[in-house]
Scaffold this active site. Structure first.
Site, PDB file in Angstrom:
ATOM      1  CE  LYS A 196      -2.972   3.254   0.997  1.00  0.00           C
ATOM      2  NZ  LYS A 196      -2.241   4.544   1.172  1.00  0.00           N
ATOM      3  CD  GLU A 271      12.288   4.909   8.941  1.00  0.00           C
ATOM      4  OE1 GLU A 271      12.111   5.929   9.639  1.00  0.00           O
ATOM      5  OE2 GLU A 271      12.404   4.936   7.714  1.00  0.00           O
ATOM      6  CB  CYS A 305      12.601   9.984   9.337  1.00  0.00           C
ATOM      7  SG  CYS A 305      13.158   8.512   8.454  1.00  0.00           S
ATOM      8  CD  GLU A 404       9.556  13.449  11.419  1.00  0.00           C
ATOM      9  OE1 GLU A 404      10.510  12.884  10.870  1.00  0.00           O
ATOM     10  OE2 GLU A 404       8.477  12.863  11.667  1.00  0.00           O
TER      11      GLU A 404
END
Length: 499
Positions: A196, A271, A305, A404
């Site tokens: 997906k 992750e 990231c 973030e």
């Protein structure tokens, strides 16, 4: 080549309209299609299919049916298919890179070297990985007679077995390398997959599926479903046929996926987000540190990231480092990613650009000083661009320091001594990759060993692609990359026998 292979995932309505790949068949979606937008031009790249929940369940059921056979195929056969797929990806490299660039907004160098090329290389790596030993001998154990039976010497093997059906939910920042890093090791270990992709740039994954189909992957071993909203992803997680979910994306979404996996005892590889600390000590090579940290401004436009977005610098080096980072940002060309010399392309969408800009404004309100950037780049009337932005005079309690942002924004926090720098670095919800710069290697390693992060770069932002990758705390669960990915997509089985 069959008619099905020639038309691939495209429909008869046009070569830019994709179809779902379910059980080896290219299938029209129940909910029509949605537009995939080029973030540099705001033009339509292609139409991606909107899968229904029932179609996602059908994909998982097809993977379940295919697992019984695929999991028992010889490793050499799996390796040969992955190798052929890599050959086909390399054959179509130019087209693949152009598509990745169009749907992700990556610069030409990034789309070619870090997206399409890495995708093919990961299939090549796990073609070799399929041949790695899956059995490990355990030292014999002498058991005395007792309730468990007669005395004897018992041998044992630890055997890695495939998990089963793996749902791979991928991120939008790398439409080739990230899916390849999940699909290839999962297949190498004998799993079947439901992929997906991120809704913003799913078209490359259909190209990947076409390569695998042409390479001879059996029907149902690889399935691809897409959707612009949450329905397809939710179904790919909660399907009773799914044994494991491998997810790359935000921590918030990862937490929701983990809740569903917990109810079904499904295995997870997560992750998630990062807010990488770059600890710059007073004896650091500041040119090296600025070059490493400065990649946050440019590489994927900060949408990565692992970026060193949170700079913790010892006061003696603070002003000099600010000057070097300002100069670095000032030399970066922002604009059309297809133009030669462009270093900073767009971010993925208008909504994400607005989110990044809201963080920059929040930083100002919190008391941060905008050293450079902070405004939309001049002369770019179309596309979703954010100027490289440096925020100084930050404190560790500011949201721009703690959360973030996932864009070309660097925040700087000063510290006095080594212990304070370590404490600031660890005072975070995240722990993916941190960095240390010091000309004293022993000092740098001493600091690195005290950082609560899954990885630490010492005087570099480079990575060893055989080293384990994953995060502490809210940056994820599990490790992959290299042989660790093969372990992640397997279960350990113990086989014991009397000698």
């Amino acid at each position: 080549m069959s008619d099905r292979n020639r038309t691939g995932g495209t429909s008869r309505t046009g070569d830019r309209t994709r179809r779902l790949f379910i059980g080896g068949e290219w299938t029209e979606p129940d909910h029509g299609h949605y537009e995939v937008i080029n973030p540099a031009t705001e033009e339509v790249v292609g139409l991606a299919p909107e899968a229904s929940r029932e179609q996602v369940y059908a994909a998982a059921a097809a993977a379940r049916e295919a697992f019984a056979t695929w999991s028992r195929t010889r490793p050499e056969e799996r390796a040969a298919i992955l190798d052929r797929a890599a050959d086909l990806m390399q054959r179509d490299f130019t087209v693949n890179a152009a598509l990745a660039q169009a749907e992700s907004g990556a610069t030409t160098g990034t789309a070619r070297a870090m997206q399409a090329a890495v995708g093919a290389a990961r299939f090549r790596r796990y073609a070799r990985g399929a041949l790695e030993p899956v059995e490990e001998a355990i030292a014999p154990q002498i058991n005395e007679a007792g309730p468990m039976g007669r005395a004897g010497v018992f041998g044992a093997l630890a055997v890695r077995q495939p998990v089963g059906v793996v749902t791979c939910i991928t991120s939008y920042n790398n439409p080739w390398a990230n899916p390849a890093g999940k699909v290839a090791p999962a297949l190498a270990m004998g799993n079947t997959v439901v992929v997906k992709p991120a809704p913003q740039d799913p078209l490359s994954v259909y190209r990947m599926a076409e390569a695998l189909e042409e390479a001879g992957v059996p029907a149902g071993v690889v399935n691809v479903v897409t959707g612009s909203g949450p329905e397809a992803g939710e179904a790919a997680v909660d399907s009773p046929d799914v044994d494991m979910v491998s997810f790359t994306g935000s921590t918030a979404v990862g937490q929701r996926i983990a809740e569903v996996c917990g109810r079904g005892m499904k295995r997870q590889l997560m992750e998630l987000g990062g807010k990488g600390a770059a600890v710059v000590l007073d004896d650091a090579d500041l040119d090296s540190a600025a070059a490493g940290i400065g990649t946050t401004f440019s590489f994927y436009s900060g949408q990565i990231c692992t970026a060193p977005t949170r700079v913790l610098v010892q006061r003696a080096a603070h002003d000099a480092l600010i000057g070097k980072l300002t100069a670095y940002a000032g030399h970066l060309k922002v604009g059309d990613p297809t133009d030669r010399g462009t270093v900073v392309g767009p971010v993925i969408s208008a909504a994400h650009r607005d989110r990044i800009e809201s963080y920059i404004e929040l930083g100002r309100k919190e008391g941060a000083r905008t050293v450079t950037g902070g405004e939309r780049p001049a002369g770019l009337d179309r596309g979703f661009y954010v100027a490289p932005t440096l925020l100084a005079d930050c404190t560790n309690d500011m949201r721009v320091v703690r959360e973030e942002i996932f864009g070309p924004v660097v925040v700087v926090v000063p510290f006095d001594d080594e212990d304070e720098g370590i404490a600031l670095a660890n005072d975070s919800d995240y722990g993916l990759i941190d960095y240390v710069w010091s000309s004293d290697v022993a000092r740098a390693f001493r600091v690195a060993r005290q950082l609560r992060a899954g990885g630490v770069g010492v005087n570099t932002i480079g990575r060893n692609m055989e080293a384990p990758f994953g995060g502490f705390k809210k940056s994820g669960v599990g490790r992959d990359v290299g042989s660790y990915a093969l372990h992640a997509y397997s279960e350990l089985q113990a086989i014991v026998w009397p000698g």
